[in-house]
Write a protein that holds these residues in place. Sequence first.
Motif, PDB file in Angstrom:
ATOM      1  N   TRP A  43     -19.403  -6.328 -10.777  1.00 20.61           N
ATOM      2  CA  TRP A  43     -18.186  -5.714 -10.259  1.00 20.61           C
ATOM      3  C   TRP A  43     -18.103  -4.214 -10.499  1.00 20.61           C
ATOM      4  N   GLY A  44     -17.313  -3.542  -9.655  1.00 18.84           N
ATOM      5  CA  GLY A  44     -17.032  -2.121  -9.805  1.00 18.84           C
ATOM      6  C   GLY A  44     -15.777  -1.760  -9.031  1.00 18.84           C
ATOM      7  N   PHE A  45     -15.113  -0.696  -9.439  1.00 21.85           N
ATOM      8  CA  PHE A  45     -13.860  -0.278  -8.808  1.00 21.85           C
ATOM      9  C   PHE A  45     -14.060   0.088  -7.340  1.00 21.85           C
ATOM     10  N   GLY A  46     -15.240   0.596  -7.022  1.00 24.58           N
ATOM     11  CA  GLY A  46     -15.530   0.948  -5.633  1.00 24.58           C
ATOM     12  C   GLY A  46     -15.402  -0.232  -4.688  1.00 24.58           C
ATOM     13  N   ASN A  47     -15.652  -1.438  -5.198  1.00 23.47           N
ATOM     14  CA  ASN A  47     -15.504  -2.627  -4.356  1.00 23.47           C
ATOM     15  C   ASN A  47     -14.067  -2.799  -3.882  1.00 23.47           C
ATOM     16  N   VAL A  48     -13.132  -2.492  -4.764  1.00 25.13           N
ATOM     17  CA  VAL A  48     -11.714  -2.586  -4.404  1.00 25.13           C
ATOM     18  C   VAL A  48     -11.372  -1.539  -3.353  1.00 25.13           C
ATOM     19  N   VAL A  49     -11.788  -0.301  -3.612  1.00 23.68           N
ATOM     20  CA  VAL A  49     -11.441   0.814  -2.725  1.00 23.68           C
ATOM     21  C   VAL A  49     -12.046   0.622  -1.337  1.00 23.68           C
ATOM     22  N   ASN A  50     -13.323   0.293  -1.281  1.00 20.55           N
ATOM     23  CA  ASN A  50     -14.012   0.193   0.012  1.00 20.55           C
ATOM     24  C   ASN A  50     -13.436  -0.912   0.884  1.00 20.55           C
ATOM     25  N   ASN A  51     -13.131  -2.032   0.276  1.00 24.58           N
ATOM     26  CA  ASN A  51     -12.607  -3.140   1.074  1.00 24.58           C
ATOM     27  C   ASN A  51     -11.135  -2.938   1.431  1.00 24.58           C
ATOM     28  N   TYR A  52     -10.396  -2.240   0.578  1.00 24.31           N
ATOM     29  CA  TYR A  52      -9.029  -1.876   0.953  1.00 24.31           C
ATOM     30  C   TYR A  52      -9.061  -0.896   2.127  1.00 24.31           C
ATOM     31  N   ALA A  53     -10.013   0.021   2.104  1.00 19.67           N
ATOM     32  CA  ALA A  53     -10.150   0.969   3.214  1.00 19.67           C
ATOM     33  C   ALA A  53     -10.446   0.246   4.522  1.00 19.67           C
ATOM     34  N   ASN A  54     -11.185  -0.846   4.448  1.00 19.57           N
ATOM     35  CA  ASN A  54     -11.514  -1.619   5.650  1.00 19.57           C
ATOM     36  C   ASN A  54     -10.356  -2.470   6.150  1.00 19.57           C
ATOM     37  N   GLN A  55      -9.622  -3.087   5.224  1.00 22.52           N
ATOM     38  CA  GLN A  55      -8.684  -4.135   5.634  1.00 22.52           C
ATOM     39  C   GLN A  55      -7.242  -3.919   5.203  1.00 22.52           C
ATOM     40  N   GLY A  56      -6.974  -2.936   4.365  1.00 25.90           N
ATOM     41  CA  GLY A  56      -5.613  -2.791   3.864  1.00 25.90           C
ATOM     42  C   GLY A  56      -5.236  -3.969   2.978  1.00 25.90           C
ATOM     43  N   GLY A  65      -6.237  -5.087  -8.159  1.00 29.68           N
ATOM     44  CA  GLY A  65      -6.679  -3.765  -7.714  1.00 29.68           C
ATOM     45  C   GLY A  65      -6.213  -3.465  -6.303  1.00 29.68           C
ATOM     46  N   SER A  66      -6.266  -4.462  -5.437  1.00 26.84           N
ATOM     47  CA  SER A  66      -5.808  -4.273  -4.057  1.00 26.84           C
ATOM     48  C   SER A  66      -4.301  -4.046  -4.005  1.00 26.84           C
ATOM     49  N   VAL A  67      -3.563  -4.773  -4.847  1.00 27.17           N
ATOM     50  CA  VAL A  67      -2.117  -4.552  -4.930  1.00 27.17           C
ATOM     51  C   VAL A  67      -1.824  -3.126  -5.392  1.00 27.17           C
ATOM     52  N   ALA A  68      -2.562  -2.683  -6.418  1.00 31.58           N
ATOM     53  CA  ALA A  68      -2.371  -1.322  -6.930  1.00 31.58           C
ATOM     54  C   ALA A  68      -2.689  -0.283  -5.855  1.00 31.58           C
ATOM     55  N   MET A  69      -3.757  -0.524  -5.093  1.00 34.19           N
ATOM     56  CA  MET A  69      -4.094   0.398  -4.004  1.00 34.19           C
ATOM     57  C   MET A  69      -2.986   0.423  -2.955  1.00 34.19           C
ATOM     58  N   GLY A  70      -2.416  -0.751  -2.669  1.00 34.26           N
ATOM     59  CA  GLY A  70      -1.330  -0.818  -1.697  1.00 34.26           C
ATOM     60  C   GLY A  70      -0.080  -0.095  -2.165  1.00 34.26           C
ATOM     61  N   MET A  71       0.112  -0.052  -3.473  1.00 33.51           N
ATOM     62  CA  MET A  71       1.254   0.678  -4.026  1.00 33.51           C
ATOM     63  C   MET A  71       1.050   2.187  -3.930  1.00 33.51           C
ATOM     64  N   MET A  72      -0.209   2.615  -3.981  1.00 32.17           N
ATOM     65  CA  MET A  72      -0.512   4.055  -3.961  1.00 32.17           C
ATOM     66  C   MET A  72      -0.791   4.578  -2.559  1.00 32.17           C
ATOM     67  N   PHE A  73      -1.437   3.746  -1.715  1.00 29.00           N
ATOM     68  CA  PHE A  73      -1.808   4.171  -0.363  1.00 29.00           C
ATOM     69  C   PHE A  73      -1.199   3.206   0.651  1.00 29.00           C
ATOM     70  N   ASP A  74      -0.518   3.751   1.620  1.00 26.08           N
ATOM     71  CA  ASP A  74       0.139   2.931   2.641  1.00 26.08           C
ATOM     72  C   ASP A  74      -0.903   2.107   3.401  1.00 26.08           C
TER      73      ASP A  74
END
Length: 483
Positions: free
Chosen positions: A23-36, A252-261
């Motif tokens: 695992w790595g944090f980039g996995n969260v970011v990259n997939n959030y960028a793809n799918q929200g 991590g995806s929830v946290a990304m959603g809180m920071m990025f629309d």
Amino acid sequence: MAQDGVKKLRWYNLALMGFIMVWGFGNVVNNYANQGLTVIVSWILIIGLYFVPYVLMVGEMGSTFKDGKAGVSTWIRSTTGPLLAYFAGWTYWAVHVPYLAQKPQAALVALGWGIFQDGKFIKAFSPMTLQLMTLAIFLFFLWVASRGITSLKRIGTVAGLSMLVMSFLYVILMIAAPAIRGAAVATTDLSYHTFIPNFDFTYFTTISMLVFAVGGAEKISPYVNNTNNPTKEFPRGMIIVAVLVALSALLGSVAMGMMFDANNIPKDLKMNGQYYAFQMLGQYYGVGNFLLILYAIASALGQLSALVFSIDAPLKVLLAEGDSKYIPAILTKTNKYDAPINGYKLTAILVGIMIIIPALGIGDMNSLYNWLLDLNSIVMPLRYLWVFVAYMALRRLVGKFNSEYKFIQNSRLAITIGLWCFLFTAFACIMGMFPKGVQLYTSQWYFQLSLNLLTPFVLLGLGFILPSIAKWNNRKDTKTISN
């Protein structure tokens, strides 16, 4: 008693090791960028239907072939024969070519953020200039690897652990930020459509990134027979790995959603998202860019360490148990530092081409970065296919091998699950070949599609050439001896 003394890893040790490997944090970011935020459902599906059986299959094969030196190649050799073992080893090496082309680029992004605290550094250069810089970094660290220098790998381990700790810190602090610091939640639309994916063609072009994110569990296999009571504790450890990955991915995806629309995701989130996240987190908690700088330094060191390791390790996997019938002797030649120097030269040629060619047709750095990352999500999972081939072959050979741990007792069901994972991986790779974030049927769309199609076929196709060269050399050597 000695045997018991060796088997000292407990399930919690194994779980932590496995989590760090996968695992790595980039996995969260990259997939959030793809799918929200729809990625939350995707994570649940991919972990339950793919990742859990994957890691448990790896556990069984690691237990069965505990003395093999070459991982998947050993598994394939033992269950199918040396020819397929060679192709498995070649695949493992070949898929790292785009990975090696991407790592120096990622290190430059990290260094830019660490020094200038913004994402403008990387965008200040034309794609060709940046790729020439990337090539120079790659060649330098290729030289470092050829000298047998390993200290950077140890630094990378520390950097990787630091990034892991900071990733968890990000999740905790971001989820707490609205309550503690009054931070506004970026995604305000929390309706059904924000969370449920639209399972259309576009969606399926993104699942290769999910597969890429959870792959690599075969690295855990050497530890199965060093585990206390592996029949019970290894699967328990692997289940905990799956739980940790699930928690990290979901929270991590929830946290990304809180920071990025989730409905207005920045176009450069894949390239700069990790650094935006820590920069904004530092602002929320009043520490400025301190967290950003720490993460950027750790990321740069981790990327460069991974670069050195990935230059060396896949090549040694290919050559470790390589059959002279398929691998020319010239490739196995080592220098005084025990580095396979001719293999390094072949790596340099292929990676150099992989670095320069895309810059000829992709017009901006963000698109180039995203494309190369997406290419890795297409190519890298191809090595997982051999894991499932080995597993299906193993379960067909009932009674031939002994294992202290079995994922599933029923061989027919086990083979069916192995086939499912194989087909799903292949499907994800094929769908991932269609470009994302590019206007359909434009010249750049066709250029990226062509590269996505050609790269895996060319890299894997080259593997058919080496056996012919080896055969010619062996025939020549035989004639020389007979004369």
